[in-house]
Design a protein around this motif. Structure first.
Motif, mmCIF file in Angstrom:
data_model
loop_
_atom_site.group_PDB
_atom_site.id
_atom_site.type_symbol
_atom_site.label_atom_id
_atom_site.label_comp_id
_atom_site.label_asym_id
_atom_site.label_seq_id
_atom_site.Cartn_x
_atom_site.Cartn_y
_atom_site.Cartn_z
ATOM 1 N N ARG A 98 0.766 -1.211 -0.133
ATOM 2 C CA ARG A 98 0.074 -0.118 -0.094
ATOM 3 C C ARG A 98 0.810 1.134 -0.002
ATOM 4 O O ARG A 98 1.869 1.429 0.829
ATOM 5 C CB ARG A 98 -0.843 0.066 1.126
ATOM 6 C CG ARG A 98 -1.907 -1.241 1.300
ATOM 7 C CD ARG A 98 -2.733 -1.043 2.561
ATOM 8 N NE ARG A 98 -3.708 -0.227 2.575
ATOM 9 C CZ ARG A 98 -3.984 0.748 3.513
ATOM 10 N NH1 ARG A 98 -3.264 0.774 4.652
ATOM 11 N NH2 ARG A 98 -5.102 1.304 3.440
ATOM 12 N N LYS A 99 0.352 2.135 -0.912
ATOM 13 C CA LYS A 99 1.334 3.463 -0.905
ATOM 14 C C LYS A 99 0.722 4.574 -0.037
ATOM 15 O O LYS A 99 -0.001 5.412 -0.540
ATOM 16 C CB LYS A 99 1.317 3.798 -2.498
ATOM 17 C CG LYS A 99 2.297 2.986 -3.181
ATOM 18 C CD LYS A 99 2.321 3.188 -4.670
ATOM 19 C CE LYS A 99 2.982 2.447 -5.517
ATOM 20 N NZ LYS A 99 3.160 2.956 -6.862
ATOM 21 N N THR A 100 0.789 4.445 1.406
ATOM 22 C CA THR A 100 0.367 5.289 2.099
ATOM 23 C C THR A 100 1.319 6.083 2.786
ATOM 24 O O THR A 100 2.523 5.586 2.879
ATOM 25 C CB THR A 100 -0.757 4.462 3.150
ATOM 26 O OG1 THR A 100 0.162 3.537 4.004
ATOM 27 C CG2 THR A 100 -1.963 3.904 2.379
ATOM 28 N N PRO A 103 2.795 3.706 6.838
ATOM 29 C CA PRO A 103 2.100 2.385 6.846
ATOM 30 C C PRO A 103 2.079 1.815 8.103
ATOM 31 O O PRO A 103 1.279 0.932 8.633
ATOM 32 C CB PRO A 103 3.082 1.621 5.948
ATOM 33 C CG PRO A 103 4.308 2.446 5.876
ATOM 34 C CD PRO A 103 3.613 4.073 6.091
#
Length: 266
Positions: A98-100, A103
Motif C-alpha cells: 500500500r502506498k500510504t 504504513p
C-alpha cells in the motif's frame, strides 16, 4: 426521544432473543456484531493520514471469530485458534503493497481495532460456555447487569449528580451516577440469583460490581477515543443511539474481566 425508545426496544429484544434461541444463533449474531464493531472502529479513525486496512482487518476479525465459534460449539479443537493469530500477519504483509503516508501507523490502528472491538466479544461469547456446555443465563445475566448499571447511572446522575467523574473525557458523568449504577447493578445481581440459579448470590453481585466499575471505564475509553478523532458517535446504524460501538462500549472492557472472574471460581 421516541425514535431512541423504539430503536432501544427492538435492539434489546433482538439481543435477548439471540441469547435464548440457542448457541448457534447466539454466537452467529454476536460474531456479526463484533465484525461490524471492528468496521465502525476503522471508519471512525480513518483520516487522510491514518488509513487502517479495513477489509483485511474485518476479514481477519471474522475468521478469528468463526474459529472461536466453532471451538465453543465443539466443532473444532482449541488447536486451530493459532490460525486466527497467524492471520494477523497478513496485515503486516499487506501494508508493504500500500502506498500510504504512514504504513506502520495504519497497521497499528488495524491491530488495535482487533484488540479493542473483536477480542472482547470472544470473551463475551465464551461466557455462554463457561461450564463447558451452553447456558444462556450467564450471558443474558451479563447483559441485564450492563443495562441496569447504565440505567442506574443515568437516573442517579440526572437526579443528584454533582461531582464530575472524568470531566475532561465525559462532562456528563458524575460520581453520584457511578455509585448509583453500581447499587442498581448489585441489586440486579441479587434478584438474578433467585431467577437464574446457575450461580450463587455472591457471584451475581460480584459480576454486577465488576460490570459497574469496568463497564463505566469502557464507556469512558470510548468517549476518549471519540474525542481523540473528533466524532460524536461511532456510527449511525441505530437511530437515536449511534453505532454498535456506542452500545457495547461497556462490554468491551467488562466482558473479559467477568469471564476471567468466573473461570477462576468455577
Amino acid at each position: 426521544m421516541k425514535t431512541r425508545a423504539i430503536t432501544g426496544f427492538f435492539f434489546i429484544a433482538v439481543l435477548i432473543g439471540a441469547v435464548l434461541l440457542g448457541p448457534y444463533v447466539f454466537v452467529s449474531l454476536f460474531s456479526l456484531i463484533a465484525a461490524y464493531c471492528v468496521y465502525e472502529f476503522y471508519r471512525m479513525v480513518h483520516t487522510e493520514n491514518t488509513q487502517p486496512l479495513v477489509f483485511l482487518g474485518v476479514g481477519v476479525a471474522a475468521l478469528g471469530l468463526i474459529l472461536v465459534d466453532m471451538v465453543l460449539l465443539g466443532l473444532l479443537s482449541y488447536a486451530v485458534l493459532p490460525l486466527g493469530v497467524t492471520a494477523v500477519l497478513l496485515l503486516y504483509i499487506a501494508a508493504l503493497f500500500r502506498k500510504t503516508v504512514h504504513p506502520i501507523q495504519d497497521v497499528a490502528y488495524s491491530l488495535f481495532g482487533l484488540i479493542y472491538a473483536a477480542i472482547p466479544f470472544g470473551f463475551f461469547m465464551s461466557l455462554g460456555f463457561v461450564n463447558g456446555i451452553y447456558n444462556a443465563y450467564i450471558p443474558l445475566g451479563f447483559l441485564i447487569l450492563l443495562w441496569t448499571n447504565d440505567t442506574g447511572a443515568y437516573l442517579a446522575g440526572r437526579s443528584i449528580g454533582r461531582r464530575k467523574l472524568f470531566e475532561r473525557i465525559s462532562p456528563n458523568k458524575t460520581w453520584e451516577g457511578f455509585f448509583g449504577g453500581a447499587v442498581f447493578a448489585a441489586l440486579a445481581g441479587f434478584i438474578l440469583s433467585y431467577y437464574f440459579g446457575i450461580l450463587p448470590l455472591w457471584c451475581w453481585v460480584c459480576m454486577g460490581l465488576i460490570i459497574a466499575i469496568f463497564g463505566t471505564l469502557g464507556d469512558l475509553v470510548e468517549s476518549m477515543l471519540k474525542r481523540n478523532v473528533g466524532v460524536k458517535d461511532a456510527g449511525n446504524l441505530l437511530p437515536g443511539h449511534g453505532g454498535l460501538l456506542d452500545r457495547f462500549d461497556g462490554l468491551l472492557v467488562a466482558a473479559p474481566l467477568v469471564y476471567l472472574f468466573l473461570k477462576s471460581i468455577l
